[in-house]
Design a protein around this motif. Structure first.
Motif, mmCIF file in Angstrom:
data_model
loop_
_atom_site.group_PDB
_atom_site.id
_atom_site.type_symbol
_atom_site.label_atom_id
_atom_site.label_comp_id
_atom_site.label_asym_id
_atom_site.label_seq_id
_atom_site.Cartn_x
_atom_site.Cartn_y
_atom_site.Cartn_z
ATOM 1 N N TRP A 33 0.843 -1.200 0.000
ATOM 2 C CA TRP A 33 0.000 0.000 0.000
ATOM 3 C C TRP A 33 0.879 1.251 0.000
ATOM 4 O O TRP A 33 0.679 2.159 -0.799
ATOM 5 N N ALA A 34 1.842 1.301 0.890
ATOM 6 C CA ALA A 34 2.701 2.488 1.003
ATOM 7 C C ALA A 34 3.614 2.658 -0.205
ATOM 8 O O ALA A 34 3.943 3.787 -0.580
ATOM 9 N N ALA A 35 4.024 1.566 -0.810
ATOM 10 C CA ALA A 35 4.953 1.629 -1.945
ATOM 11 C C ALA A 35 4.389 2.439 -3.101
ATOM 12 O O ALA A 35 5.141 3.038 -3.866
ATOM 13 N N ARG A 36 3.093 2.480 -3.211
ATOM 14 C CA ARG A 36 2.481 3.199 -4.340
ATOM 15 C C ARG A 36 2.903 4.652 -4.397
ATOM 16 O O ARG A 36 3.034 5.218 -5.475
ATOM 17 N N TRP A 37 3.132 5.274 -3.257
ATOM 18 C CA TRP A 37 3.498 6.690 -3.269
ATOM 19 C C TRP A 37 4.987 6.887 -3.559
ATOM 20 O O TRP A 37 5.442 8.014 -3.718
ATOM 21 N N PHE A 38 5.716 5.811 -3.655
ATOM 22 C CA PHE A 38 7.127 5.897 -4.012
ATOM 23 C C PHE A 38 7.383 5.457 -5.451
ATOM 24 O O PHE A 38 8.351 5.905 -6.060
ATOM 25 N N ILE A 39 6.534 4.576 -5.981
ATOM 26 C CA ILE A 39 6.823 4.022 -7.305
ATOM 27 C C ILE A 39 5.788 4.360 -8.371
ATOM 28 O O ILE A 39 6.075 4.222 -9.554
ATOM 29 N N ASP A 40 4.599 4.814 -7.982
ATOM 30 C CA ASP A 40 3.547 5.123 -8.955
ATOM 31 C C ASP A 40 3.757 6.527 -9.512
ATOM 32 O O ASP A 40 3.663 7.506 -8.773
ATOM 33 N N PRO A 41 4.007 6.643 -10.807
ATOM 34 C CA PRO A 41 4.234 7.975 -11.378
ATOM 35 C C PRO A 41 2.989 8.853 -11.366
ATOM 36 O O PRO A 41 3.083 10.062 -11.551
ATOM 37 N N HIS A 42 1.817 8.258 -11.116
ATOM 38 C CA HIS A 42 0.575 9.029 -11.086
ATOM 39 C C HIS A 42 0.138 9.393 -9.669
ATOM 40 O O HIS A 42 -0.897 10.008 -9.482
ATOM 41 N N ALA A 43 0.911 9.003 -8.690
ATOM 42 C CA ALA A 43 0.578 9.324 -7.298
ATOM 43 C C ALA A 43 0.818 10.808 -7.042
ATOM 44 O O ALA A 43 1.780 11.387 -7.534
ATOM 45 N N ALA A 44 -0.071 11.386 -6.277
ATOM 46 C CA ALA A 44 0.098 12.788 -5.896
ATOM 47 C C ALA A 44 1.314 12.923 -4.988
ATOM 48 O O ALA A 44 1.603 12.017 -4.205
ATOM 49 N N PRO A 45 2.035 14.031 -5.086
ATOM 50 C CA PRO A 45 3.172 14.218 -4.184
ATOM 51 C C PRO A 45 2.695 14.341 -2.741
ATOM 52 O O PRO A 45 1.642 14.909 -2.462
ATOM 53 N N VAL A 46 3.470 13.801 -1.828
ATOM 54 C CA VAL A 46 3.130 13.840 -0.408
ATOM 55 C C VAL A 46 3.667 15.151 0.165
ATOM 56 O O VAL A 46 4.865 15.371 0.192
ATOM 57 N N GLU A 47 2.758 16.005 0.598
ATOM 58 C CA GLU A 47 3.130 17.327 1.115
ATOM 59 C C GLU A 47 3.318 17.329 2.629
ATOM 60 O O GLU A 47 4.077 18.123 3.161
#
Length: 81
Positions: A33-47
């Motif tokens: 689940w967490a990996a998606r924000w590191f490897i998905d190019p379409h994930a929103a940036p984590v602010e």
């Protein structure tokens, strides 16, 4: 191109840690689940820095400390992170 996956909230991240502690979620599920924000190019940036830190911990929560099968991050370290 716009992001298609929104950034998780602190509450969502906390729910993943709670699930790990109470056994309703596995380490593998949390890592994926967490990996998606590191490897998905379409994930929103984590602010939110806290969310980013917690996602980084969850992404790798299933890592082993060595060949004896112990996890690098113990359940108590998840509870008191």
């Amino acid at each position: 191109m716009s992001s298609t996956r929104r950034t998780p909230t602190r509450e969502e991240v906390e729910a993943w840690f709670t699930g790990l502690i109470d056994g309703t979620r596995t380490r593998d599920q949390a890592d994926r689940w967490a990996a998606r924000w590191f490897i998905d190019p379409h994930a929103a940036p984590v602010e939110d820095g806290v969310v980013e830190w917690a996602l980084d911990l969850l992404h790798g929560i299933d890592l082993l400390a060595g060949p004896d099968g112990r996890f690098l991050h113990t359940t108590p370290s998840c509870a008191h992170g």
